[in-house]
Design a protein around this motif. Structure first.
Motif, mmCIF file in Angstrom:
data_model
loop_
_atom_site.group_PDB
_atom_site.id
_atom_site.type_symbol
_atom_site.label_atom_id
_atom_site.label_comp_id
_atom_site.label_asym_id
_atom_site.label_seq_id
_atom_site.Cartn_x
_atom_site.Cartn_y
_atom_site.Cartn_z
ATOM 1 N N SER A 50 0.797 -1.220 0.000
ATOM 2 C CA SER A 50 0.000 0.000 0.000
ATOM 3 C C SER A 50 0.832 1.273 0.000
ATOM 4 O O SER A 50 0.311 2.357 -0.277
ATOM 5 N N ASP A 51 2.104 1.168 0.301
ATOM 6 C CA ASP A 51 2.957 2.358 0.420
ATOM 7 C C ASP A 51 4.047 2.321 -0.653
ATOM 8 O O ASP A 51 5.075 1.665 -0.500
ATOM 9 N N SER A 52 3.821 3.046 -1.740
ATOM 10 C CA SER A 52 4.787 3.053 -2.842
ATOM 11 C C SER A 52 6.090 3.758 -2.457
ATOM 12 O O SER A 52 7.151 3.452 -3.018
ATOM 13 N N SER A 53 6.018 4.701 -1.512
ATOM 14 C CA SER A 53 7.241 5.405 -1.110
ATOM 15 C C SER A 53 8.222 4.459 -0.429
ATOM 16 O O SER A 53 9.443 4.594 -0.581
ATOM 17 N N ARG A 54 7.720 3.489 0.316
ATOM 18 C CA ARG A 54 8.591 2.494 0.939
ATOM 19 C C ARG A 54 9.284 1.650 -0.131
ATOM 20 O O ARG A 54 10.484 1.377 -0.047
ATOM 21 N N ARG A 55 8.529 1.237 -1.123
ATOM 22 C CA ARG A 55 9.108 0.425 -2.195
ATOM 23 C C ARG A 55 10.157 1.214 -2.971
ATOM 24 O O ARG A 55 11.196 0.679 -3.355
ATOM 25 N N THR A 56 9.894 2.489 -3.186
ATOM 26 C CA THR A 56 10.874 3.333 -3.885
ATOM 27 C C THR A 56 12.154 3.468 -3.079
ATOM 28 O O THR A 56 13.266 3.400 -3.633
ATOM 29 N N LEU A 57 12.022 3.617 -1.769
ATOM 30 C CA LEU A 57 13.200 3.730 -0.903
ATOM 31 C C LEU A 57 14.023 2.440 -0.943
ATOM 32 O O LEU A 57 15.263 2.480 -0.972
ATOM 33 N N ILE A 58 13.337 1.309 -0.963
ATOM 34 C CA ILE A 58 14.033 0.029 -1.050
ATOM 35 C C ILE A 58 14.786 -0.084 -2.369
ATOM 36 O O ILE A 58 15.941 -0.518 -2.418
ATOM 37 N N ARG A 59 14.147 0.308 -3.469
ATOM 38 C CA ARG A 59 14.803 0.247 -4.788
ATOM 39 C C ARG A 59 16.049 1.116 -4.813
ATOM 40 O O ARG A 59 17.093 0.714 -5.347
ATOM 41 N N TRP A 60 15.951 2.310 -4.273
ATOM 42 C CA TRP A 60 17.128 3.202 -4.251
ATOM 43 C C TRP A 60 18.269 2.562 -3.454
ATOM 44 O O TRP A 60 19.427 2.625 -3.866
ATOM 45 N N GLY A 61 17.927 1.978 -2.322
ATOM 46 C CA GLY A 61 18.951 1.326 -1.517
ATOM 47 C C GLY A 61 19.597 0.159 -2.252
ATOM 48 O O GLY A 61 20.817 -0.004 -2.244
ATOM 49 N N LEU A 62 18.767 -0.656 -2.920
ATOM 50 C CA LEU A 62 19.295 -1.804 -3.655
ATOM 51 C C LEU A 62 20.165 -1.375 -4.827
ATOM 52 O O LEU A 62 21.139 -2.066 -5.173
ATOM 53 N N ASN A 63 19.852 -0.255 -5.439
ATOM 54 C CA ASN A 63 20.645 0.225 -6.577
ATOM 55 C C ASN A 63 22.053 0.657 -6.161
ATOM 56 O O ASN A 63 22.957 0.723 -7.006
ATOM 57 N N LEU A 64 22.244 0.949 -4.876
ATOM 58 C CA LEU A 64 23.568 1.350 -4.390
ATOM 59 C C LEU A 64 24.478 0.157 -4.121
ATOM 60 O O LEU A 64 25.703 0.299 -4.094
ATOM 61 N N VAL A 65 23.877 -1.021 -3.937
ATOM 62 C CA VAL A 65 24.651 -2.195 -3.526
ATOM 63 C C VAL A 65 25.728 -2.593 -4.542
ATOM 64 O O VAL A 65 26.870 -2.867 -4.151
ATOM 65 N N PRO A 66 25.423 -2.653 -5.854
ATOM 66 C CA PRO A 66 26.494 -3.035 -6.797
ATOM 67 C C PRO A 66 27.692 -2.098 -6.762
ATOM 68 O O PRO A 66 28.845 -2.550 -6.851
ATOM 69 N N PHE A 67 27.452 -0.810 -6.628
ATOM 70 C CA PHE A 67 28.556 0.154 -6.583
ATOM 71 C C PHE A 67 29.367 -0.004 -5.292
ATOM 72 O O PHE A 67 30.597 0.116 -5.301
ATOM 73 N N ALA A 68 28.665 -0.291 -4.189
ATOM 74 C CA ALA A 68 29.367 -0.570 -2.938
ATOM 75 C C ALA A 68 30.239 -1.811 -3.085
ATOM 76 O O ALA A 68 31.371 -1.860 -2.599
ATOM 77 N N GLY A 69 29.719 -2.812 -3.781
ATOM 78 C CA GLY A 69 30.480 -4.040 -3.989
ATOM 79 C C GLY A 69 31.733 -3.825 -4.811
ATOM 80 O O GLY A 69 32.786 -4.405 -4.528
ATOM 81 N N ILE A 70 31.637 -3.013 -5.856
ATOM 82 C CA ILE A 70 32.804 -2.700 -6.680
ATOM 83 C C ILE A 70 33.881 -2.029 -5.837
ATOM 84 O O ILE A 70 35.073 -2.383 -5.902
ATOM 85 N N ALA A 71 33.478 -1.070 -5.017
ATOM 86 C CA ALA A 71 34.443 -0.383 -4.156
ATOM 87 C C ALA A 71 35.058 -1.340 -3.139
ATOM 88 O O ALA A 71 36.252 -1.263 -2.832
#
Length: 219
Positions: A50-71
């Motif tokens: 019911s809360d799209s803002s929560r899902r958007t926040l999760i997506r943003w967080g997940l999108n950072l993970v690959p870059f963190a892994g490279i570093a």
């Protein structure tokens, strides 16, 4: 202007490079984990649907993970290169293995979480399948990945202590962080942030301190 290959190699393999890679990893993972924890503070299926803002926040967080892994990969590589011939082979092997296992589990958890978020966009979600995916991901990241992070912290602290590559107090803090990750990370999700925080501390120390002076080799 022609840049010497040797100069470029020293730039990318030096202490400053390791410090910068560690800082980038720590900041990205801290941001990603904080965003995920905030979004999942009320993590029921109905609240996330019911809360799209929560899902958007999760997506943003997940999108950072690959870059963190490279570093993080660069951080591991440069630290090993800096240790060179003085490294302890036992602990350096554990250091490399635990770091790679941590990263593999982190990536696997991120992929599974992305699939779960995609499921929430569907009009009908199988609660059993979603619950299984959520629980499996939580165990993988909160238990197994954090245990590997604890082993990584222990090995880096031990190698740093034995080679004088890090100040003693940083190594002792590392032992404390490893203990927290071993005992508390599975139940207390916010305690998982101590790992990237410790990597940030180590990276800043590497950045602002000089390498230890090695005595001449004998024999």
């Amino acid at each position: 202007m022609v840049v010497s290959p040797g100069l470029t190699a020293r730039l990318w393999r030096g202490r400053r490079s390791a410090a910068i890679a560690g800082i980038v990893f720590a900041l990205l993972l801290l941001t990603a984990m904080t965003m995920m924890r905030l979004a999942l503070s009320e993590g029921s299926l109905q609240s996330l649907q019911s809360d799209s803002s929560r899902r958007t926040l999760i997506r943003w967080g997940l999108n950072l993970v690959p870059f963190a892994g490279i570093a993080f990969l660069w951080f591991i590589g440069v630290v090993r290169d800096q240790l060179g011939d003085v490294e302890d082979r036992l602990f350096s092997t554990v250091f490399l293995g635990s770091g790679l296992l941590f990263l593999a589990m982190l990536f696997t958890g991120a992929v599974t979480s992305t699939s779960l978020v995609q499921m929430l966009a569907q009009p009908e979600v199988d609660a059993v399948v979603w619950g299984y995916g959520r629980d499996s991901t939580q165990v993988l990241v909160s238990v197994y990945a954090m245990r590997m992070a604890a082993v990584f912290t222990l090995s880096v602290s031990t190698v740093g202590l034995r080679t004088a590559a890090l100040p003693r107090w940083v190594c002792y803090v590392g032992y404390l962080v490893a203990l927290v990750l071993m005992l508390a990370a599975g139940e207390h999700k916010w305690s998982q942030l101590v790992f990237p925080t410790w990597v940030l501390l180590v990276s800043i120390v590497i950045l602002v301190t000089s390498p230890p002076i090695r005595g001449p080799e004998t024999g």
